[in-house]
Design a protein around this motif. Structure first.
Motif, PDB file in Angstrom:
ATOM      1  N   MET A 184     -45.125  20.045  39.795  1.00  0.00           N
ATOM      2  CA  MET A 184     -44.754  19.279  38.619  1.00  0.00           C
ATOM      3  C   MET A 184     -43.247  19.083  38.633  1.00  0.00           C
ATOM      4  SD  MET A 184     -47.196  20.952  35.706  1.00  0.00           S
ATOM      5  CE  MET A 184     -46.577  22.609  35.898  1.00  0.00           C
ATOM      6  N   THR A 185     -42.827  17.887  38.926  1.00  0.00           N
ATOM      7  CA  THR A 185     -41.392  17.642  39.007  1.00  0.00           C
ATOM      8  C   THR A 185     -41.006  16.302  38.401  1.00  0.00           C
ATOM      9  OG1 THR A 185     -41.653  16.708  41.220  1.00  0.00           O
ATOM     10  CG2 THR A 185     -41.034  19.023  41.108  1.00  0.00           C
ATOM     11  N   TRP A 186     -39.868  16.327  37.726  1.00  0.00           N
ATOM     12  CA  TRP A 186     -39.212  15.106  37.257  1.00  0.00           C
ATOM     13  C   TRP A 186     -38.118  14.796  38.252  1.00  0.00           C
ATOM     14  CZ3 TRP A 186     -40.741  12.053  33.335  1.00  0.00           C
ATOM     15  CH2 TRP A 186     -41.635  12.591  32.406  1.00  0.00           C
ATOM     16  N   GLU A 187     -37.992  13.531  38.639  1.00  0.00           N
ATOM     17  CA  GLU A 187     -36.957  13.117  39.569  1.00  0.00           C
ATOM     18  C   GLU A 187     -36.325  11.828  39.081  1.00  0.00           C
ATOM     19  OE1 GLU A 187     -38.261  13.524  43.855  1.00  0.00           O
ATOM     20  OE2 GLU A 187     -40.176  13.640  42.790  1.00  0.00           O
ATOM     21  N   LEU A 188     -35.016  11.714  39.286  1.00  0.00           N
ATOM     22  CA  LEU A 188     -34.288  10.500  38.970  1.00  0.00           C
ATOM     23  C   LEU A 188     -33.592  10.062  40.247  1.00  0.00           C
ATOM     24  CD1 LEU A 188     -33.337   8.582  36.618  1.00  0.00           C
ATOM     25  CD2 LEU A 188     -31.236   9.894  36.697  1.00  0.00           C
ATOM     26  N   LYS A 189     -33.858   8.834  40.672  1.00  0.00           N
ATOM     27  CA  LYS A 189     -33.314   8.355  41.934  1.00  0.00           C
ATOM     28  C   LYS A 189     -32.769   6.940  41.796  1.00  0.00           C
ATOM     29  CE  LYS A 189     -36.303  11.088  44.919  1.00  0.00           C
ATOM     30  NZ  LYS A 189     -36.956  11.078  46.229  1.00  0.00           N
ATOM     31  N   THR A 190     -31.769   6.644  42.601  1.00  0.00           N
ATOM     32  CA  THR A 190     -31.332   5.265  42.737  1.00  0.00           C
ATOM     33  C   THR A 190     -32.335   4.578  43.661  1.00  0.00           C
ATOM     34  OG1 THR A 190     -29.979   5.689  44.685  1.00  0.00           O
ATOM     35  CG2 THR A 190     -28.888   5.925  42.524  1.00  0.00           C
ATOM     36  N   PHE A 191     -32.270   3.281  43.734  1.00  0.00           N
ATOM     37  CA  PHE A 191     -33.155   2.525  44.631  1.00  0.00           C
ATOM     38  C   PHE A 191     -32.974   2.993  46.072  1.00  0.00           C
ATOM     39  CE2 PHE A 191     -34.192  -1.225  47.226  1.00  0.00           C
ATOM     40  CZ  PHE A 191     -35.461  -1.508  46.755  1.00  0.00           C
ATOM     41  N   GLU A 192     -31.735   3.206  46.474  1.00  0.00           N
ATOM     42  CA  GLU A 192     -31.453   3.620  47.843  1.00  0.00           C
ATOM     43  C   GLU A 192     -32.007   5.005  48.160  1.00  0.00           C
ATOM     44  OE1 GLU A 192     -29.109   2.379  45.735  1.00  0.00           O
ATOM     45  OE2 GLU A 192     -28.957   0.387  46.662  1.00  0.00           O
ATOM     46  N   GLN A 193     -32.153   5.850  47.165  1.00  0.00           N
ATOM     47  CA  GLN A 193     -32.670   7.203  47.379  1.00  0.00           C
ATOM     48  C   GLN A 193     -34.192   7.245  47.478  1.00  0.00           C
ATOM     49  OE1 GLN A 193     -30.781   8.896  43.915  1.00  0.00           O
ATOM     50  NE2 GLN A 193     -29.275   9.982  45.174  1.00  0.00           N
ATOM     51  N   LEU A 194     -34.862   6.197  47.038  1.00  0.00           N
ATOM     52  CA  LEU A 194     -36.323   6.169  47.120  1.00  0.00           C
ATOM     53  C   LEU A 194     -36.754   6.028  48.582  1.00  0.00           C
ATOM     54  CD1 LEU A 194     -37.137   3.686  44.214  1.00  0.00           C
ATOM     55  CD2 LEU A 194     -37.522   6.166  44.201  1.00  0.00           C
ATOM     56  N   THR A 195     -37.782   6.773  48.958  1.00  0.00           N
ATOM     57  CA  THR A 195     -38.348   6.570  50.290  1.00  0.00           C
ATOM     58  C   THR A 195     -39.266   5.353  50.234  1.00  0.00           C
ATOM     59  OG1 THR A 195     -40.339   7.894  49.897  1.00  0.00           O
ATOM     60  CG2 THR A 195     -38.361   9.083  50.687  1.00  0.00           C
ATOM     61  N   ASN A 196     -39.637   4.856  51.388  1.00  0.00           N
ATOM     62  CA  ASN A 196     -40.582   3.734  51.435  1.00  0.00           C
ATOM     63  C   ASN A 196     -41.874   4.095  50.717  1.00  0.00           C
ATOM     64  OD1 ASN A 196     -38.821   2.149  52.904  1.00  0.00           O
ATOM     65  ND2 ASN A 196     -39.705   2.687  54.880  1.00  0.00           N
ATOM     66  N   LEU A 197     -42.376   5.308  50.941  1.00  0.00           N
ATOM     67  CA  LEU A 197     -43.630   5.726  50.316  1.00  0.00           C
ATOM     68  C   LEU A 197     -43.490   5.849  48.801  1.00  0.00           C
ATOM     69  CD1 LEU A 197     -44.989   8.323  52.896  1.00  0.00           C
ATOM     70  CD2 LEU A 197     -45.834   6.007  52.436  1.00  0.00           C
ATOM     71  N   GLU A 198     -42.335   6.338  48.321  1.00  0.00           N
ATOM     72  CA  GLU A 198     -42.115   6.431  46.875  1.00  0.00           C
ATOM     73  C   GLU A 198     -42.072   5.045  46.253  1.00  0.00           C
ATOM     74  OE1 GLU A 198     -39.546  10.543  46.362  1.00  0.00           O
ATOM     75  OE2 GLU A 198     -38.507   8.727  47.030  1.00  0.00           O
ATOM     76  N   LEU A 199     -41.340   4.128  46.864  1.00  0.00           N
ATOM     77  CA  LEU A 199     -41.266   2.770  46.341  1.00  0.00           C
ATOM     78  C   LEU A 199     -42.644   2.121  46.334  1.00  0.00           C
ATOM     79  CD1 LEU A 199     -39.660   0.376  45.262  1.00  0.00           C
ATOM     80  CD2 LEU A 199     -39.191  -0.273  47.642  1.00  0.00           C
ATOM     81  N   TYR A 200     -43.398   2.311  47.392  1.00  0.00           N
ATOM     82  CA  TYR A 200     -44.757   1.762  47.464  1.00  0.00           C
ATOM     83  C   TYR A 200     -45.614   2.321  46.330  1.00  0.00           C
ATOM     84  CZ  TYR A 200     -49.294   0.432  49.367  1.00  0.00           C
ATOM     85  OH  TYR A 200     -50.543  -0.098  49.530  1.00  0.00           O
ATOM     86  N   ALA A 201     -45.545   3.636  46.099  1.00  0.00           N
ATOM     87  CA  ALA A 201     -46.339   4.269  45.038  1.00  0.00           C
ATOM     88  C   ALA A 201     -45.920   3.764  43.656  1.00  0.00           C
ATOM     89  CB  ALA A 201     -46.210   5.791  45.119  1.00  0.00           C
ATOM     90  N   ILE A 202     -44.605   3.597  43.436  1.00  0.00           N
ATOM     91  CA  ILE A 202     -44.109   3.075  42.153  1.00  0.00           C
ATOM     92  C   ILE A 202     -44.644   1.669  41.913  1.00  0.00           C
ATOM     93  CG2 ILE A 202     -42.034   2.217  40.982  1.00  0.00           C
ATOM     94  CD1 ILE A 202     -40.565   4.683  42.251  1.00  0.00           C
ATOM     95  N   LEU A 203     -44.505   0.799  42.906  1.00  0.00           N
ATOM     96  CA  LEU A 203     -44.971  -0.583  42.751  1.00  0.00           C
ATOM     97  C   LEU A 203     -46.482  -0.635  42.572  1.00  0.00           C
ATOM     98  CD1 LEU A 203     -42.674  -2.348  45.364  1.00  0.00           C
ATOM     99  CD2 LEU A 203     -42.430  -2.302  42.872  1.00  0.00           C
ATOM    100  N   GLN A 204     -47.189   0.263  43.252  1.00  0.00           N
ATOM    101  CA  GLN A 204     -48.651   0.330  43.109  1.00  0.00           C
ATOM    102  C   GLN A 204     -49.027   0.712  41.678  1.00  0.00           C
ATOM    103  OE1 GLN A 204     -50.601   3.392  45.489  1.00  0.00           O
ATOM    104  NE2 GLN A 204     -52.250   1.949  45.947  1.00  0.00           N
ATOM    105  N   GLU A 205     -48.360   1.717  41.110  1.00  0.00           N
ATOM    106  CA  GLU A 205     -48.668   2.153  39.739  1.00  0.00           C
ATOM    107  C   GLU A 205     -48.267   1.090  38.716  1.00  0.00           C
ATOM    108  OE1 GLU A 205     -50.596   4.552  38.935  1.00  0.00           O
ATOM    109  OE2 GLU A 205     -50.683   5.335  40.967  1.00  0.00           O
ATOM    110  N   ARG A 206     -47.107   0.483  38.898  1.00  0.00           N
ATOM    111  CA  ARG A 206     -46.690  -0.566  37.960  1.00  0.00           C
ATOM    112  C   ARG A 206     -47.659  -1.735  37.985  1.00  0.00           C
ATOM    113  NH1 ARG A 206     -40.257  -0.926  39.112  1.00  0.00           N
ATOM    114  NH2 ARG A 206     -40.924  -3.044  39.673  1.00  0.00           N
TER     115      ARG A 206
END
Length: 148
Positions: free
Chosen positions: A1-23
């Motif tokens: 269970m973690t909260w994370e705050l990242k800039t766009f550049e700090q996101l991995t490809n998989l994180e960005l993919y998961a974010i866009l998938q959920e949105r």
């Protein structure tokens, strides 16, 4: 269970993919709104996410002033349907507001809220600054939180 705050550049490809998938799952599929989900604002934004067992359950996009509005903004607020009712939305908003006020030093935060969530956002101090209008056939209202 973690909260994370990242800039766009700090996101991995998989994180960005998961974010866009959920949105897309929430805003396009669940709410039946065909619109351009990837709007060009992500690279200038901060991304707050909550994960359990590697899966994103809550997310918000935090926009500095000048990206969407002259004020800072919080957008693309989601809690995965299976994780709703656990208080994640309140914690997500609390953390989003704290980051914008304390880390970015901004006194005003503007949001475009779905009208049925007006009282929820109002509980954090947001006040309506527009009448109700339709955005993608969903009633919305612009709201602003001013820090004294």
């Amino acid at each position: 269970m973690t909260w994370e705050l990242k800039t766009f550049e700090q996101l991995t490809n998989l994180e960005l993919y998961a974010i866009l998938q959920e949105r897309t799952a929430v805003f396009v599929v669940e709410q039946h709104c065909p619109y351009q989900e990837v709007d060009g604002k992500d690279p200038a934004s901060y991304h707050l996410l909550y994960r359990e067992e590697g899966r994103i359950l809550a997310y918000a996009r935090l926009l500095p002033p000048g990206v969407s509005y002259p004020e800072a903004s919080i957008g693309r607020v989601i809690v995965k349907q299976s994780a709703r009712g656990r208080g994640l939305a309140k914690e997500l908003l609390r953390r989003s507001i704290a980051f914008i006020q304390q880390e970015l030093g901004e006194k005003a935060i503007k949001i475009q809220a779905q009208e049925y969530l007006k009282d929820f956002y109002g509980s954090f101090g947001f006040a309506p600054v527009s009448g109700v209008y339709l955005e993608d056939d969903i009633p919305h209202v612009d709201m602003v939180l001013y820090q004294e």
